[in-house]
Design a protein around this motif. Structure first.
Motif, PDB file in Angstrom:
ATOM      1  N   ARG A 179      24.754  17.125 -37.732  1.00 20.20           N
ATOM      2  CA  ARG A 179      23.904  15.967 -38.028  1.00 20.20           C
ATOM      3  C   ARG A 179      22.934  15.827 -36.857  1.00 20.20           C
ATOM      4  O   ARG A 179      23.337  15.591 -35.721  1.00 20.20           O
ATOM      5  N   GLU A 180      21.653  16.005 -37.155  1.00 18.51           N
ATOM      6  CA  GLU A 180      20.603  15.869 -36.149  1.00 18.51           C
ATOM      7  C   GLU A 180      19.899  14.541 -36.379  1.00 18.51           C
ATOM      8  O   GLU A 180      19.508  14.236 -37.501  1.00 18.51           O
ATOM      9  N   TYR A 181      19.742  13.777 -35.311  1.00 23.82           N
ATOM     10  CA  TYR A 181      19.313  12.380 -35.460  1.00 23.82           C
ATOM     11  C   TYR A 181      18.251  12.031 -34.419  1.00 23.82           C
ATOM     12  O   TYR A 181      18.322  12.470 -33.266  1.00 23.82           O
ATOM     13  N   ALA A 182      17.272  11.243 -34.836  1.00 24.88           N
ATOM     14  CA  ALA A 182      16.267  10.717 -33.904  1.00 24.88           C
ATOM     15  C   ALA A 182      15.983   9.260 -34.238  1.00 24.88           C
ATOM     16  O   ALA A 182      15.859   8.892 -35.411  1.00 24.88           O
ATOM     17  N   PHE A 183      15.924   8.440 -33.199  1.00 20.99           N
ATOM     18  CA  PHE A 183      15.480   7.048 -33.334  1.00 20.99           C
ATOM     19  C   PHE A 183      14.222   6.896 -32.495  1.00 20.99           C
ATOM     20  O   PHE A 183      14.232   7.160 -31.283  1.00 20.99           O
ATOM     21  N   LEU A 184      13.133   6.474 -33.134  1.00 23.11           N
ATOM     22  CA  LEU A 184      11.837   6.394 -32.460  1.00 23.11           C
ATOM     23  C   LEU A 184      11.655   5.016 -31.841  1.00 23.11           C
ATOM     24  O   LEU A 184      11.610   4.009 -32.528  1.00 23.11           O
TER      25      LEU A 184
END
Length: 295
Positions: A179-184
């Protein structure tokens, strides 16, 4: 930098993660059974993806997974998000329905948990300006289907995530999944890659800490403060948005990076792709240069 000006970056990152929705076919998929997926090499059992409870416009379809060989009382798994009537096939393993805020897309990725046994990674994404995702792993248990893992987003703002299988070791058919995740954000952005495998003895999902898929950071700046990093990214943009696909990340959570700094970077699954990203931003703004670092 406010979230409104980050919408383009969010779109770029979502496309990189593979979460963009394919073109929708002209004909709606038949209500009822949508597709079958292999569950076992030894028994021939199949996962059956169905839509139920919708017969006309305005109805909400519930999506369920069941086993092809299951009897009436065997466990079925309900997917978290319902879909509007008129589900359409967007690809052989993806379906969509609804418009704008009511849009829901369901995508399925088989993952080989054991040499002869399969699970299904299912992603449901919905929304319009802020698209959010539910991720699930479904497996066979006691003659039925059950949820073995979930990795939902926080639904807290401009975030994006992607899941997928990957080979655990060379030559082995058994796969892990990530699971690859980004929060901007501006304080700084958040990015992480979590990896998992199936523990056959315990019949459960566990964290995989050794055999992880590769990721490469294309880095165009390293700074002592997050404010300096954000300012550097903004100055690299020019009118063309030269660094619109780049994040500002803290280095401390990443063991291969020098701790205590903030970098301007974009993350890629292949070294060549990271090198291409550096060349692209350099061609756009000749004042910008950088290097590639494995994470």
């Amino acid at each position: 930098m406010d979230f409104g000006s980050r919408s383009a970056l969010g779109s770029v990152f979502i496309m990189f993660l593979g979460a963009s929705v394919p073109a929708v076919s002209a004909e709606p998929a038949a209500q009822g059974e949508l597709k079958r997926f292999k569950a076992s090499e030894t028994t021939g059992a199949m996962y059956v993806l169905r839509s139920t409870g919708c017969h006309k416009a305005g109805d909400t379809c519930q999506l369920e997974l069941e086993l092809s060989e299951g009897a009436g009382g065997k466990r079925k798994a309900k997917l978290p998000a319902g879909m509007a009537y008129g589900i359409q096939a967007a690809s052989p393993e993806s379906w969509t329905s609804g418009e704008e805020e009511q849009n829901v897309t369901t995508s399925v990725q088989p993952v080989r948990l054991e040499a002869g046994e399969w699970g299904l990674l299912v992603t449901q994404q919905g929304g319009f300006e802020h698209v959010h995702r539910h991720h699930r792993l479904y497996v066979v248990k006691d003659g039925g289907v059950t949820e073995a893992w979930n990795g939902d987003e926080n639904f807290a703002g401009p975030e994006s995530s992607h899941v997928g299988p990957y080979p655990l070791t060379p030559g082995s058919p058994v796969e892990g999944f990530f699971r690859e995740y980004a929060f901007l954000s501006a304080e700084p952005d958040e990015w992480k890659l979590d990896t998992y495998r199936w523990d056959a003895a315990g019949r459960k999902v566990v964290k995989e800490l050794r055999n992880r898929p590769a990721r490469y950071a294309a880095i165009i700046g390293s700074f002592k403060t997050v404010q300096e990093a954000i300012a550097s990214r903004d100055s690299a943009q020019l009118a063309q948005g030269c660094a619109s696909g780049f994040l500002v990340l803290e280095t401390t959570p990443h063991k291969r990076l020098t701790p205590g700094l903030f970098i301007v970077t974009s993350i890629h699954p292949e070294k060549k792709a990271a090198e291409t990203a550096l060349k692209k931003v350099g061609d756009c703004n000749p004042k910008v240069s950088g290097y590639v670092k494995a994470l």
